[in-house]
Design an enzyme around this catalytic site. Structure first.
Site, PDB file in Angstrom:
ATOM      1  N   LYS A 180       0.862  -1.088  -0.102  1.00 24.56           N
ATOM      2  CA  LYS A 180       0.197   0.006   0.080  1.00 24.56           C
ATOM      3  C   LYS A 180       0.836   1.082  -0.114  1.00 24.56           C
ATOM      4  O   LYS A 180       1.129   2.028   1.226  1.00 24.56           O
ATOM      5  CB  LYS A 180      -0.912  -0.061   1.130  1.00 24.56           C
TER       6      LYS A 180
HETATM    7  N1  PMP Z   1      -7.455  -1.743  -3.098  1.00 22.19           N
HETATM    8  C1  PMP Z   1      -7.004  -0.469  -3.006  1.00 22.19           C
HETATM    9  C2  PMP Z   1      -6.195   0.216  -3.974  1.00 22.19           C
HETATM   10  C3  PMP Z   1      -7.175  -0.035  -1.806  1.00 22.19           C
HETATM   11  O1  PMP Z   1      -6.736   1.371  -1.681  1.00 22.19           O
HETATM   12  C4  PMP Z   1      -8.046  -0.639  -0.729  1.00 22.19           C
HETATM   13  C5  PMP Z   1      -8.183   0.425   0.532  1.00 22.19           C
HETATM   14  N2  PMP Z   1      -7.232   0.069   1.381  1.00 22.19           N
HETATM   15  C6  PMP Z   1      -8.445  -1.648  -1.146  1.00 22.19           C
HETATM   16  C7  PMP Z   1      -8.140  -2.345  -2.271  1.00 22.19           C
HETATM   17  C8  PMP Z   1      -9.331  -2.475   0.081  1.00 22.19           C
HETATM   18  O2  PMP Z   1      -8.261  -2.795   1.104  1.00 22.19           O
HETATM   19  P1  PMP Z   1      -8.988  -3.132   2.563  1.00 22.19           P
HETATM   20  O3  PMP Z   1      -9.981  -4.022   2.333  1.00 22.19           O
HETATM   21  O4  PMP Z   1      -7.599  -3.817   3.359  1.00 22.19           O
HETATM   22  O5  PMP Z   1      -9.254  -1.663   3.158  1.00 22.19           O
END
Ligand code: PMP
Length: 311
Positions: A155
């Site tokens: 991320k």
């Molecule tokens: N894809 C992206 C690009 C994101 O930024 C997020 C948000 N964190 C998600 C998917 C979903 O991830 P999560 O369920 O861990 O928040």
């Protein structure tokens, strides 16, 4: 309750002291990684539950490993620090925690190695991030970043420029959200959400190798669908036009929660209304995150008040 403190480089400090230099590497080059974590207020228990904190910090550790950032904390310590931060802010409402690990050096020069790293966590009140009552989506002309360009499984702060291009294009074209394809043309994900299709009673979602962030909500959905609804999820390659013929589609993420998609590229999904499986998942998810489901509370919900240290 207004945010009073944040965690920065090993201590809790007043929010006004949460500042970085304009010369910070992470600011200039996007060399940082982060998490977005939600805490949910449970009125009857007068408690804030932080949802799947451990999994978020495990992912942050993986992002740091990819970016060569060294974080001087264990996952257990990060869990304790997060609970203490919300406590210190006296927040008794839904909150959003944003841990960020970044290259803090003030030198000019793009690289990852041999730089000083810093770490912060903020916690602030939050509502719904996007509409959860049925959104329109458009397939983006911006392709999802590739694993060999900027790995989506980490991320990474700078990677969100890709998301920002897609989200603004979608909104400026009159859609609520973007669906990005990989360079090969398969469905990848939304701007900040993973995507699920319902096809003949089964769920399908892009596989981990489709340049997605491996979402914690995605994992939660797969688990809830299997255990509570008896529905399996196929993690596979998905073609663009499967979006046009799916029975139901929803997106999911910490911020987005469960967000049904009712049209894609001006074509109604199913009958153009929120479908039964999306709606069942939405209800299950809302109960689980607020600590209202005893089956999942101990495993997934960290209580902030009367938090017992894990480190
Ligand atoms: N894809 C992206 C690009 C994101 O930024 C997020 C948000 N964190 C998600 C998917 C979903 O991830 P999560 O369920 O861990 O928040």
């Amino acid at each position: 309750m207004e945010t009073k403190e944040l965690f920065m480089n090993g201590e809790f400090v007043p929010i006004e002291r949460g500042m970085i230099s304009v010369r910070t590497h992470g600011f200039a080059y996007g060399t940082g990684c982060f998490e977005g974590i939600r805490g949910y207020w449970n009125e009857s228990e007068q408690q804030v539950y932080l949802f799947r904190l451990r999994e978020h910090y495990e992912r942050l550790m993986r992002s740091c490993a990819i970016l060569q950032i060294s974080l001087p904390y264990t996952v257990d310590q990060l869990i304790d620090i997060s609970a203490e931060l919300v406590q210190r802010n006296g927040q008794r409402q839904d909150v959003y925690l944003r841990p960020v690990a970044y290259k803090a050096d003030q030198t000019i020069g793009v690289r990852l190695h041999g730089l000083q790293d810093d770490f912060i966590i903020t916690s602030e009140p939050v509502g719904n991030y996007i509409d959860t009552n049925g959104m329109s989506a458009g397939v983006s002309s911006w392709r999802r970043i590739d694993d060999n360009a900027i790995p989506a499984r980490a991320k990474i702060s700078g990677a969100y420029v890709n998301s920002a291009f897609a989200k603004s294009e979608a909104m400026q074209n009159g859609f609520d959200e973007a669906i990005m394809l990989t360079h090969e043309g398969h469905v990848s994900e939304g701007s900040a959400e993973n995507i699920f299709l319902v096809i003949n009673g089964e769920l399908a979602t892009p596989a981990p190798t489709e340049n997605i962030l491996l979402g914690i909500t995605r994992d939660t959905v797969i688990e809830l669908a299997r255990r509570e609804l008896g529905r399996i999820t196929r993690e596979r390659q998905i073609d663009r036009t499967e979006l046009y013929v799916a029975d139901e589609i929803f997106m999911c993420g910490t911020g987005a929660q469960i967000a049904p998609i009712i049209s894609v590229d001006h074509r109604p999904v199913g009958n153009g209304k929120i479908g039964p499986i999306s709606s069942a998942i939405q209800q299950l998810y809302n109960d689980v995150v607020r600590g209202r489901s005893s089956d999942y509370r101990a495993q997934w919900c960290t209580p902030v008040y009367a938090h017992e240290r894990v480190s």
